[in-house]
Motif scaffolding. Sequence first.
Motif, PDB file in Angstrom:
ATOM      1  N   ALA A 258       0.827  -1.216   0.000  1.00 45.63           N
ATOM      2  CA  ALA A 258       0.000   0.000   0.000  1.00 45.63           C
ATOM      3  C   ALA A 258       0.860   1.264   0.000  1.00 45.63           C
ATOM      4  N   GLN A 259       1.907   1.261   0.791  1.00 41.37           N
ATOM      5  CA  GLN A 259       2.715   2.475   0.908  1.00 41.37           C
ATOM      6  C   GLN A 259       3.431   2.806  -0.411  1.00 41.37           C
ATOM      7  N   VAL A 260       4.037   1.800  -1.052  1.00 43.15           N
ATOM      8  CA  VAL A 260       4.726   2.087  -2.319  1.00 43.15           C
ATOM      9  C   VAL A 260       3.722   2.385  -3.436  1.00 43.15           C
ATOM     10  N   ARG A 261       2.550   1.767  -3.370  1.00 41.39           N
ATOM     11  CA  ARG A 261       1.510   2.103  -4.367  1.00 41.39           C
ATOM     12  C   ARG A 261       1.079   3.552  -4.229  1.00 41.39           C
ATOM     13  N   ASP A 262       0.888   4.001  -2.998  1.00 41.78           N
ATOM     14  CA  ASP A 262       0.490   5.396  -2.799  1.00 41.78           C
ATOM     15  C   ASP A 262       1.550   6.349  -3.338  1.00 41.78           C
ATOM     16  N   TYR A 263       2.786   5.930  -3.223  1.00 48.71           N
ATOM     17  CA  TYR A 263       3.907   6.777  -3.639  1.00 48.71           C
ATOM     18  C   TYR A 263       3.887   7.061  -5.143  1.00 48.71           C
ATOM     19  N   LEU A 326      13.234   3.919  -3.358  1.00 52.41           N
ATOM     20  CA  LEU A 326      12.150   3.616  -2.419  1.00 52.41           C
ATOM     21  C   LEU A 326      11.738   2.139  -2.517  1.00 52.41           C
ATOM     22  N   PHE A 327      11.648   1.631  -3.747  1.00 50.21           N
ATOM     23  CA  PHE A 327      11.222   0.241  -3.917  1.00 50.21           C
ATOM     24  C   PHE A 327      12.253  -0.707  -3.295  1.00 50.21           C
ATOM     25  N   GLU A 328      13.530  -0.380  -3.466  1.00 56.53           N
ATOM     26  CA  GLU A 328      14.562  -1.273  -2.920  1.00 56.53           C
ATOM     27  C   GLU A 328      14.574  -1.225  -1.391  1.00 56.53           C
TER      28      GLU A 328
END
Length: 354
Positions: A258-263, A326-328
């Motif tokens: 959820a957090q990376v999707r929001d990003y 961020l993804f890593e």
Amino acid sequence: MVFVRSVILRVSPVLGSSFYVRRARRNITVAFFVGLITTGLVLSCLSFGDKATACSDVPTDNDTISTHAKVTGRRPSVRPGFTILTPSYKRESLLPAFLSTYASGNIPSLTSVIIQWVDQDSAPSDGFAQSLAKYPVPVYIVRTVDRSLNDRFRWPIPSSKVIASNVHEQGRSSLSDADVVLSIDDDLTFNVVDIEAGYQVFHEYASLGNPRMVGYFARDIESGLYHYPARPTYNIVLTKGAFLLTEWLTAYWADDLAQVRDYVTPGQPGRNCEDILMSYVVANKTGHPPLFYEAVGVDAGDRKENHGISINHPNLLSHRTTCVQLFEKHYGGSPLVSTSVQIRRRLQPLTAHH
Ligand SMILES: *[C@@H]1O[C@H](CO)[C@@H](O)[C@H](O)[C@H]1NC(C)=O
Ligand SMILES: *[C@@H]1O[C@H](CO)[C@@H](O)[C@H](O)[C@H]1NC(C)=O
């Protein structure tokens, strides 16, 4: 550049899939026959770099293949056929050309086209909605949940979201039946032979329990940096033109993402990085590299991205790098796997080279 080894992959629609591998004379282009022997379609698998690593992830003999299927523990039944999944935002004028290319019945394995209508404040014009009747392939225009590009990976799509179609209401229950989608942008018109061939490559790997993204645009991410153009090696393909299992679309919506999707939503610093994120999701799930299919007549580079770099977004690469970092962080390292295999269609049979 060294070309090694010849691999012939033959698909019989009646007997199921089988691989035949033939070693070529040294320095002959690696050939990768994929399905469609009847149409004479021949693909080349080109490798760069030294012999030891070149083409290393292409099956090399019968043993390798059966062992591989055993190791991965299953021969999943990926249902044949694929759906085209395309987001479109305020560009109805592009859609007739898009549909004439893809929905005219020239792609044997294509079962339907789903256009995701991103603009929440408008609807397809009557003229356009009525024009859908002329296409032999089922076409669905569906309203997305919101404007985020995350929505291009929404799956399954409820039939209540259909706002125009050439399929009668009673026939729409199969809307989200596909196991495979081609995610493609609405301004990309490839040669349909390359679309079918890309699907055949995808399906062969998926049927062997060795699924990987097959895409028409490759990029390389190394040490947290986004490189474009890709070097001889690459580890992602972009979802502006790539085949995906629908189970990967579902995986994209996992709670812990959820957090990376929001990003990557509009207004956030990572907007438009949804394609990179999907590569991370798939690599994390499969542990396999993607496959780059270099389509005939399509620049391996990205027209929009080129313009973006030179004209509109001087910081595009650093923006992409920020997303990568961020993804890593989320994955605690990079799940991406590099490869140098390229697949290309050749216009003459292999024997012409002997
Ligand atoms: C691979 O399998 C095919 C079909 O079973 C067979 O005809 C062929 O000889 C085999 N090749 C090798 C190298 O064992
Ligand atoms: C996938 O990500 C999880 C953490 O989110 C990690 O524990 C796992 O090792 C990763 N797998 C691969 C193949 O990268």
